[in-house]
Design a protein around this motif. Structure first.
Motif, PDB file in Angstrom:
ATOM      1  N   GLU A   1      -1.558  13.326  21.846  1.00 59.09           N
ATOM      2  CA  GLU A   1      -2.494  12.570  22.676  1.00 59.09           C
ATOM      3  C   GLU A   1      -1.748  11.453  23.388  1.00 59.09           C
ATOM      4  N   SER A   2      -2.339  11.015  24.462  1.00 63.78           N
ATOM      5  CA  SER A   2      -1.753   9.922  25.222  1.00 63.78           C
ATOM      6  C   SER A   2      -1.814   8.638  24.403  1.00 63.78           C
TER       7      SER A   2
ATOM      8  N   VAL B   1      -6.404  11.249  26.575  1.00 67.30           N
ATOM      9  CA  VAL B   1      -6.089  12.655  26.811  1.00 67.30           C
ATOM     10  C   VAL B   1      -5.501  13.242  25.537  1.00 67.30           C
ATOM     11  N   LYS B   2      -6.031  14.405  25.111  1.00 65.82           N
ATOM     12  CA  LYS B   2      -5.528  15.101  23.934  1.00 65.82           C
ATOM     13  C   LYS B   2      -5.259  16.550  24.329  1.00 65.82           C
TER      14      LYS B   2
ATOM     15  N   ILE C   1      -7.509  21.170  25.765  1.00 63.42           N
ATOM     16  CA  ILE C   1      -7.302  19.869  26.399  1.00 63.42           C
ATOM     17  C   ILE C   1      -8.622  19.118  26.325  1.00 63.42           C
TER      18      ILE C   1
ATOM     19  N   LEU D   1     -10.344  15.538  27.650  1.00 65.71           N
ATOM     20  CA  LEU D   1     -10.238  14.344  28.496  1.00 65.71           C
ATOM     21  C   LEU D   1     -11.425  13.440  28.227  1.00 65.71           C
TER      22      LEU D   1
ATOM     23  N   ALA E   1     -10.739   8.666  31.288  1.00 65.95           N
ATOM     24  CA  ALA E   1      -9.409   9.047  31.788  1.00 65.95           C
ATOM     25  C   ALA E   1      -9.414   9.179  33.306  1.00 65.95           C
TER      26      ALA E   1
END
Length: 80
Positions: free
Chosen positions: A43-44, A49-50, A62, A64, A68
Motif C-alpha cells: 500500500e502507499s 492505494v492498496k 487494487i 483506491l 486518492a
C-alpha cells in the motif's frame, strides 16, 4: 593396467544418472508450483492505494480510497 569394470557398469551409471535427473526435475516442478502460490500486497505510504499480486507478478486486486483521486495532482492530457 587398471581392472576392467563389470559389463553392466555403464548401464548402472546411466540408470543412476537418469534417476537423479528425474528427482531434480521433480524438485524443480515443486519449486515452480510453490512460487506460483506466492502472493504479495502493498500500500502507499498514506494508505490511500492498496494492491495485491500473484506469483506471476499479475495484479489480483487494487483498492483506491475515494480520497486518492482528490489527492492526486491534475492530469495533463496529451493528444497524439
Amino acid at each position: 593396467m587398471s581392472p576392467n569394470p563389470p559389463p553392466n557398469a555403464d548401464h548402472e551409471l546411466v540408470e543412476r544418472t537418469l534417476r537423479e535427473a528425474q528427482e531434480a526435475m521433480r524438485r524443480l516442478q515443486e519449486a515452480q508450483e510453490a512460487a506460483l502460490r506466492v502472493t504479495g500486497s502493498g500500500e502507499s505510504a498514506d494508505g490511500l492505494v492498496k494492491a495485491a499480486s500473484d506469483g506471476r507478478g499479475g495484479i489480483t486486486g487494487i483498492s483506491l480510497n475515494p480520497r486518492a483521486e482528490r489527492a492526486a495532482p491534475p492530469r495533463e492530457h496529451v493528444t497524439g
